[in-house]
Scaffold this active site. Structure first.
Site, PDB file in Angstrom:
ATOM      1  N   HIS A 174      -7.946   3.229   3.080  1.00 57.27           N
ATOM      2  CA  HIS A 174      -8.333   3.829   4.364  1.00 57.27           C
ATOM      3  C   HIS A 174      -9.831   3.769   4.637  1.00 57.27           C
ATOM      4  O   HIS A 174     -10.260   3.848   5.778  1.00 57.27           O
ATOM      5  CB  HIS A 174      -7.941   5.303   4.388  1.00 57.27           C
ATOM      6  CG  HIS A 174      -6.486   5.530   4.588  1.00 57.27           C
ATOM      7  ND1 HIS A 174      -5.550   5.137   3.673  1.00 57.27           N
ATOM      8  CD2 HIS A 174      -5.812   6.119   5.601  1.00 57.27           C
ATOM      9  CE1 HIS A 174      -4.359   5.482   4.108  1.00 57.27           C
ATOM     10  NE2 HIS A 174      -4.487   6.077   5.275  1.00 57.27           N
ATOM     11  N   CYS A 233      -3.493  -0.885  -2.575  1.00 56.17           N
ATOM     12  CA  CYS A 233      -3.700   0.540  -2.842  1.00 56.17           C
ATOM     13  C   CYS A 233      -4.507   0.726  -4.131  1.00 56.17           C
ATOM     14  O   CYS A 233      -4.078   0.287  -5.207  1.00 56.17           O
ATOM     15  CB  CYS A 233      -2.331   1.209  -2.976  1.00 56.17           C
ATOM     16  SG  CYS A 233      -2.416   2.963  -3.309  1.00 56.17           S
ATOM     17  N   GLU A 248      -6.080   9.904   9.170  1.00 57.50           N
ATOM     18  CA  GLU A 248      -4.688   9.766   9.626  1.00 57.50           C
ATOM     19  C   GLU A 248      -4.307  10.754  10.720  1.00 57.50           C
ATOM     20  O   GLU A 248      -3.391  10.491  11.476  1.00 57.50           O
ATOM     21  CB  GLU A 248      -3.739   9.949   8.435  1.00 57.50           C
ATOM     22  CG  GLU A 248      -3.828   8.787   7.476  1.00 57.50           C
ATOM     23  CD  GLU A 248      -2.496   8.404   6.893  1.00 57.50           C
ATOM     24  OE1 GLU A 248      -1.615   9.270   6.800  1.00 57.50           O
ATOM     25  OE2 GLU A 248      -2.359   7.224   6.512  1.00 57.50           O
ATOM     26  N   CYS A 290     -10.647   2.960  -1.619  1.00 54.75           N
ATOM     27  CA  CYS A 290      -9.413   3.467  -1.023  1.00 54.75           C
ATOM     28  C   CYS A 290      -9.162   2.620   0.221  1.00 54.75           C
ATOM     29  O   CYS A 290     -10.109   2.329   0.963  1.00 54.75           O
ATOM     30  CB  CYS A 290      -9.577   4.935  -0.641  1.00 54.75           C
ATOM     31  SG  CYS A 290      -8.207   5.611   0.291  1.00 54.75           S
ATOM     32  N   ASP A 342       0.858  -1.196   0.000  1.00 53.86           N
ATOM     33  CA  ASP A 342       0.000   0.000   0.000  1.00 53.86           C
ATOM     34  C   ASP A 342       0.890   1.241   0.000  1.00 53.86           C
ATOM     35  O   ASP A 342       2.055   1.184   0.394  1.00 53.86           O
ATOM     36  CB  ASP A 342      -0.913   0.008   1.243  1.00 53.86           C
ATOM     37  CG  ASP A 342      -1.901   1.171   1.216  1.00 53.86           C
ATOM     38  OD1 ASP A 342      -2.278   1.619   0.109  1.00 53.86           O
ATOM     39  OD2 ASP A 342      -2.295   1.652   2.289  1.00 53.86           O
ATOM     40  N   SER A 343       0.303   2.353  -0.423  1.00 58.52           N
ATOM     41  CA  SER A 343       1.041   3.620  -0.370  1.00 58.52           C
ATOM     42  C   SER A 343       1.354   3.984   1.085  1.00 58.52           C
ATOM     43  O   SER A 343       2.294   4.706   1.354  1.00 58.52           O
ATOM     44  CB  SER A 343       0.204   4.733  -0.994  1.00 58.52           C
ATOM     45  OG  SER A 343      -1.034   4.838  -0.311  1.00 58.52           O
TER      46      SER A 343
HETATM   47  N1  DGL Z   1      -3.767   3.825  -0.344  1.00 65.29           N
HETATM   48  C1  DGL Z   1      -4.422   4.861  -1.118  1.00 65.29           C
HETATM   49  C2  DGL Z   1      -5.539   4.235  -1.945  1.00 65.29           C
HETATM   50  O1  DGL Z   1      -6.037   3.168  -1.658  1.00 65.29           O
HETATM   51  C3  DGL Z   1      -4.955   5.973  -0.267  1.00 65.29           C
HETATM   52  C4  DGL Z   1      -3.921   6.861   0.350  1.00 65.29           C
HETATM   53  C5  DGL Z   1      -3.101   7.607  -0.681  1.00 65.29           C
HETATM   54  O2  DGL Z   1      -3.587   8.575  -1.319  1.00 65.29           O
HETATM   55  O3  DGL Z   1      -1.960   7.212  -0.871  1.00 65.29           O
HETATM   56  O4  DGL Z   1      -5.947   4.828  -2.927  1.00 65.29           O
END
Ligand code: DGL
Length: 272
Positions: free
Chosen positions: A192, A76, A160, A190, A12-13
């Site tokens: 999150h 992600c 966050e 997403c 994930d990011s």
């Molecule tokens: N992990 C990213 C997603 O699922 C969300 C957070 C980001 O913008 O990096 O799109």
């Protein structure tokens, strides 16, 4: 690599993907799993395609080369929307032809189609919504399906950085117009947003498609269909959680998302 010696990677990011990792752990309790969150570069959702590709490729390369991952779940949405196809079509066949990367867009779409949904809402990051990848993939299968997408950039920072006190009014702003348009279900596109699924279900009485509830079952199905991949992944119930940058807030958030204490280790990824 011999049979049963490799791992499942979850990328994930940032840290939201640990909710997907936790759900995968529930579905596959004995699998060896490595998580990598690119916290040095989160958020990806407001970045350019070039930057997202460069960061994602570097992290994927790390998971294959340094962590011996056989299969990587790209949790992600932004990376799945932006970098996944290019990695699958160009990088993977050359660098690791025997290994696989699976994203979260196609499993989510398959699930919506299996459910027979025709009028769907979606909330996601700036990149995911503007890429239009969900609509394109849905239309390939059923052009009659309608998808209404809303870019919801305030949600990740609120989750966050302790902004839950303001969450309901921000959600009202984003979600009430979708509710008025009579969507049958809302895709949370997403990592999150799985954190918000109960609030959204309760507050708007909506049918919510949360990826932590879909991806693990789709992964189990995939492993059954691909025993040649499945048998290479070790069953030792081991977990390791890596990030590319570590602060106290990250450590706390990860444990909150994962539902139990998580030991985060910082690693250096070569973005060259
Ligand atoms: N992990 C990213 C997603 O699922 C969300 C957070 C980001 O913008 O990096 O799109």
């Amino acid at each position: 690599m011999t049979a049963h010696s490799m791992k499942l990677g979850v990328f994930d990011s940032g840290l939201g993907g640990v909710m997907i990792a936790q759900a995968i752990r529930g579905a596959l309790p004995d699998i060896d799993m490595v998580y990598l969150g690119d916290t040095l570069h989160v958020p990806y959702g407001t970045r350019s395609e070039q930057a997202i590709y460069m960061y994602t490729k570097a992290c994927i390369e790390h998971l294959f080369a340094e962590q011996d991952c056989q299969l990587i779940i790209m949790a992600c949405n932004t990376a799945s929307a932006s970098a996944l196809r290019k990695l699958q079509q160009t990088y993977l066949p050359q660098a690791y032809p025997e290994r696989r990367i699976l994203g979260v867009v196609v499993p989510t779409i398959e699930y919506a189609i299996e459910r027979g949904l025709k009028h769907i809402g979606l909330i996601g990051t700036n990149y995911t919504v503007h890429s239009n990848v969900y609509e394109e993939e849905l239309r390939k299968i059923n052009p009659a399906i309608e998808i209404l997408q809303v870019n919801t950039p305030l949600l990740v920072p609120l989750i966050e950085h302790g902004g839950m006190a303001w969450m309901e009014s921000v959600l009202d702003h984003y979600i009430l117009p979708l509710k008025e348009k009579g969507i049958e279900a809302l895709i949370l596109s997403c990592t999150h947003y799985s954190f918000l699924k109960d609030i959204i279900r309760e507050r708007y009485g909506m049918d919510v498609i949360a990826q932590d509830e879909i991806v693990p079952a789709k992964l189990v199905e995939y492993l059954k269909r691909h025993p040649e991949i499945d048998r290479k992944i070790r069953r030792g119930s081991k977990d390791a959680f890596f990030v590319t940058d570590l602060t106290e807030n990250y450590a706390e958030k990860t444990s909150e998302f994962y539902g139990m204490p998580v030991n985060l280790k910082v690693i250096e990824v070569s973005y060259g």
